[in-house]
Design a protein around this motif. Structure first.
Motif, mmCIF file in Angstrom:
data_model
loop_
_atom_site.group_PDB
_atom_site.id
_atom_site.type_symbol
_atom_site.label_atom_id
_atom_site.label_comp_id
_atom_site.label_asym_id
_atom_site.label_seq_id
_atom_site.Cartn_x
_atom_site.Cartn_y
_atom_site.Cartn_z
ATOM 1 N N CYS A 43 16.253 17.944 15.606
ATOM 2 C CA CYS A 43 16.268 17.455 14.223
ATOM 3 C C CYS A 43 17.692 17.416 13.687
ATOM 4 O O CYS A 43 18.632 17.814 14.368
ATOM 5 C CB CYS A 43 15.414 18.353 13.330
ATOM 6 N N ASP A 44 17.824 16.973 12.458
ATOM 7 C CA ASP A 44 19.095 17.058 11.735
ATOM 8 C C ASP A 44 18.998 18.321 10.870
ATOM 9 O O ASP A 44 18.320 18.311 9.832
ATOM 10 C CB ASP A 44 19.289 15.807 10.867
ATOM 11 N N PRO A 45 19.626 19.430 11.290
ATOM 12 C CA PRO A 45 19.464 20.699 10.570
ATOM 13 C C PRO A 45 19.798 20.623 9.082
ATOM 14 O O PRO A 45 19.096 21.200 8.255
ATOM 15 C CB PRO A 45 20.428 21.650 11.291
ATOM 16 N N GLN A 46 20.861 19.906 8.742
ATOM 17 C CA GLN A 46 21.271 19.816 7.342
ATOM 18 C C GLN A 46 20.224 19.070 6.512
ATOM 19 O O GLN A 46 19.901 19.471 5.390
ATOM 20 C CB GLN A 46 22.626 19.122 7.250
ATOM 21 N N LEU A 47 19.668 18.006 7.057
ATOM 22 C CA LEU A 47 18.650 17.219 6.364
ATOM 23 C C LEU A 47 17.366 18.032 6.165
ATOM 24 O O LEU A 47 16.786 18.045 5.079
ATOM 25 C CB LEU A 47 18.349 15.938 7.150
ATOM 26 N N GLU A 48 16.928 18.709 7.211
ATOM 27 C CA GLU A 48 15.692 19.505 7.111
ATOM 28 C C GLU A 48 15.861 20.678 6.141
ATOM 29 O O GLU A 48 14.947 21.006 5.402
ATOM 30 C CB GLU A 48 15.257 20.007 8.488
ATOM 31 N N TYR A 49 17.043 21.286 6.141
ATOM 32 C CA TYR A 49 17.297 22.366 5.186
ATOM 33 C C TYR A 49 17.262 21.830 3.757
ATOM 34 O O TYR A 49 16.675 22.442 2.861
ATOM 35 C CB TYR A 49 18.635 23.053 5.470
ATOM 36 N N ALA A 50 17.858 20.659 3.541
ATOM 37 C CA ALA A 50 17.855 20.049 2.203
ATOM 38 C C ALA A 50 16.423 19.760 1.761
ATOM 39 O O ALA A 50 16.056 19.978 0.604
ATOM 40 C CB ALA A 50 18.683 18.771 2.199
ATOM 41 N N ARG A 51 15.607 19.284 2.676
ATOM 42 C CA ARG A 51 14.201 18.993 2.379
ATOM 43 C C ARG A 51 13.451 20.272 1.992
ATOM 44 O O ARG A 51 12.680 20.300 1.037
ATOM 45 C CB ARG A 51 13.595 18.349 3.632
ATOM 46 N N LEU A 52 13.701 21.336 2.725
ATOM 47 C CA LEU A 52 13.066 22.625 2.446
ATOM 48 C C LEU A 52 13.520 23.165 1.088
ATOM 49 O O LEU A 52 12.716 23.632 0.290
ATOM 50 C CB LEU A 52 13.431 23.610 3.556
ATOM 51 N N ASN A 53 14.793 23.065 0.811
ATOM 52 C CA ASN A 53 15.327 23.550 -0.459
ATOM 53 C C ASN A 53 14.804 22.714 -1.628
ATOM 54 O O ASN A 53 14.576 23.233 -2.724
ATOM 55 C CB ASN A 53 16.857 23.558 -0.416
ATOM 56 N N ALA A 54 14.594 21.416 -1.398
ATOM 57 C CA ALA A 54 14.025 20.557 -2.451
ATOM 58 C C ALA A 54 12.600 20.991 -2.777
ATOM 59 O O ALA A 54 12.201 21.004 -3.946
ATOM 60 C CB ALA A 54 14.054 19.094 -2.009
ATOM 61 N N ALA A 55 11.837 21.366 -1.760
ATOM 62 C CA ALA A 55 10.468 21.857 -2.000
ATOM 63 C C ALA A 55 10.510 23.149 -2.809
ATOM 64 O O ALA A 55 9.673 23.375 -3.680
ATOM 65 C CB ALA A 55 9.745 22.080 -0.676
ATOM 66 N N ARG A 56 11.510 23.998 -2.551
ATOM 67 C CA ARG A 56 11.648 25.236 -3.314
ATOM 68 C C ARG A 56 11.999 24.946 -4.765
ATOM 69 O O ARG A 56 11.365 25.435 -5.683
ATOM 70 C CB ARG A 56 12.727 26.137 -2.701
ATOM 71 N N SER A 57 12.999 24.097 -4.982
ATOM 72 C CA SER A 57 13.459 23.864 -6.352
ATOM 73 C C SER A 57 12.449 23.087 -7.185
ATOM 74 O O SER A 57 12.407 23.232 -8.403
ATOM 75 C CB SER A 57 14.823 23.172 -6.362
ATOM 76 N N SER A 58 11.611 22.282 -6.548
ATOM 77 C CA SER A 58 10.604 21.527 -7.303
ATOM 78 C C SER A 58 9.380 22.371 -7.645
ATOM 79 O O SER A 58 8.567 21.983 -8.464
ATOM 80 C CB SER A 58 10.162 20.295 -6.509
ATOM 81 N N GLY A 59 9.250 23.530 -6.990
ATOM 82 C CA GLY A 59 8.084 24.379 -7.255
ATOM 83 C C GLY A 59 6.809 23.826 -6.648
ATOM 84 O O GLY A 59 5.712 24.138 -7.118
ATOM 85 N N SER A 60 6.930 23.022 -5.601
ATOM 86 C CA SER A 60 5.758 22.422 -4.960
ATOM 87 C C SER A 60 4.763 23.484 -4.525
ATOM 88 O O SER A 60 5.139 24.510 -3.966
ATOM 89 C CB SER A 60 6.178 21.625 -3.720
ATOM 90 N N VAL A 61 3.499 23.231 -4.775
ATOM 91 C CA VAL A 61 2.423 24.102 -4.316
ATOM 92 C C VAL A 61 1.884 23.473 -3.040
ATOM 93 O O VAL A 61 1.474 22.313 -3.038
ATOM 94 C CB VAL A 61 1.308 24.220 -5.377
ATOM 95 N N MET A 62 1.925 24.233 -1.939
ATOM 96 C CA MET A 62 1.571 23.689 -0.637
ATOM 97 C C MET A 62 0.498 24.532 0.038
ATOM 98 O O MET A 62 0.544 25.763 -0.011
ATOM 99 C CB MET A 62 2.816 23.642 0.258
ATOM 100 N N ALA A 63 -0.436 23.850 0.686
ATOM 101 C CA ALA A 63 -1.478 24.538 1.444
ATOM 102 C C ALA A 63 -0.882 25.072 2.739
ATOM 103 O O ALA A 63 0.015 24.468 3.316
ATOM 104 C CB ALA A 63 -2.612 23.570 1.759
ATOM 105 N N PHE A 64 -1.378 26.211 3.212
ATOM 106 C CA PHE A 64 -0.965 26.779 4.497
ATOM 107 C C PHE A 64 -2.158 26.712 5.428
ATOM 108 O O PHE A 64 -3.204 27.281 5.156
ATOM 109 C CB PHE A 64 -0.497 28.233 4.326
ATOM 110 N N THR A 65 -1.996 25.984 6.530
ATOM 111 C CA THR A 65 -3.073 25.772 7.498
ATOM 112 C C THR A 65 -2.573 26.153 8.874
ATOM 113 O O THR A 65 -1.464 25.770 9.258
ATOM 114 C CB THR A 65 -3.481 24.280 7.518
ATOM 115 N N SER A 66 -3.386 26.865 9.650
ATOM 116 C CA SER A 66 -2.958 27.223 11.002
ATOM 117 C C SER A 66 -2.931 25.973 11.875
ATOM 118 O O SER A 66 -3.545 24.958 11.558
ATOM 119 C CB SER A 66 -3.902 28.262 11.611
#
Length: 157
Positions: free
Chosen positions: A65-88
């Motif tokens: 992957c592109d580590p910087q891009l994926e980290y930015a995506r993860l941080n965007a989910a944090r800052s937006s307060g997204s509520v996400m389901a956790f599925t195995s």
């Protein structure tokens, strides 16, 4: 090939940018009040459950992957307060939703020019109960309707 788990649209495991977690820990707790007495030990009183917590540590590497891009995506989910389901990865879903409460990145390797080659990250997840999800949706709908009533130029949804 099976993945470890899904967190919203993030895939934790071999098929996507996040590797299978180096660690995955969970914490469940109860609220217990202690009532002081004149003599002797306090008397405990069970006051209900606390929100579940989950901690994941994984890595991003340029080999998949592109580590910087994926980290930015993860941080965007944090800052937006997204509520996400956790599925195995096997599709087991117990109805638990989480918000990312914190992200802790560690740059492990860069090129000579400073481009990130490998980045590990730890995320802390906090449970969002179903009642809170329903309440949040209702509050959002009421706020939209109120804004439309106050400002007639606002489009009604």
């Amino acid at each position: 090939m099976t993945v470890y788990a899904y967190l919203g649209d993030f895939v934790l495991g071999q098929d996507n940018a996040m590797s299978g977690p180096k660690s995955d820990s969970q914490k469940w707790g109860n609220t217990i009040h202690q009532h002081k007495v004149v003599r002797g030990k306090p008397i405990p009183q069970y006051a209900g459950e606390e929100l579940d917590q989950r901690s994941l540590t994984f890595f991003f590497d340029e080999s998949f992957c592109d580590p910087q891009l994926e980290y930015a995506r993860l941080n965007a989910a944090r800052s937006s307060g997204s509520v996400m389901a956790f599925t195995s990865g096997y599709g087991n879903y117990d109805g638990t939703h989480y918000q990312i409460s914190s992200v802790s990145p560690v740059i492990e390797k860069t090129t000579k020019r400073g481009r990130i080659v490998r980045l590990s990250a730890s995320i802390e997840l906090l449970e969002v109960p179903g009642a809170a999800i329903s309440f949040s949706s209702a509050v959002s709908a009421i706020a939209t309707a109120a804004a439309a009533l106050i400002n007639p130029l606002t489009k009604k949804g």
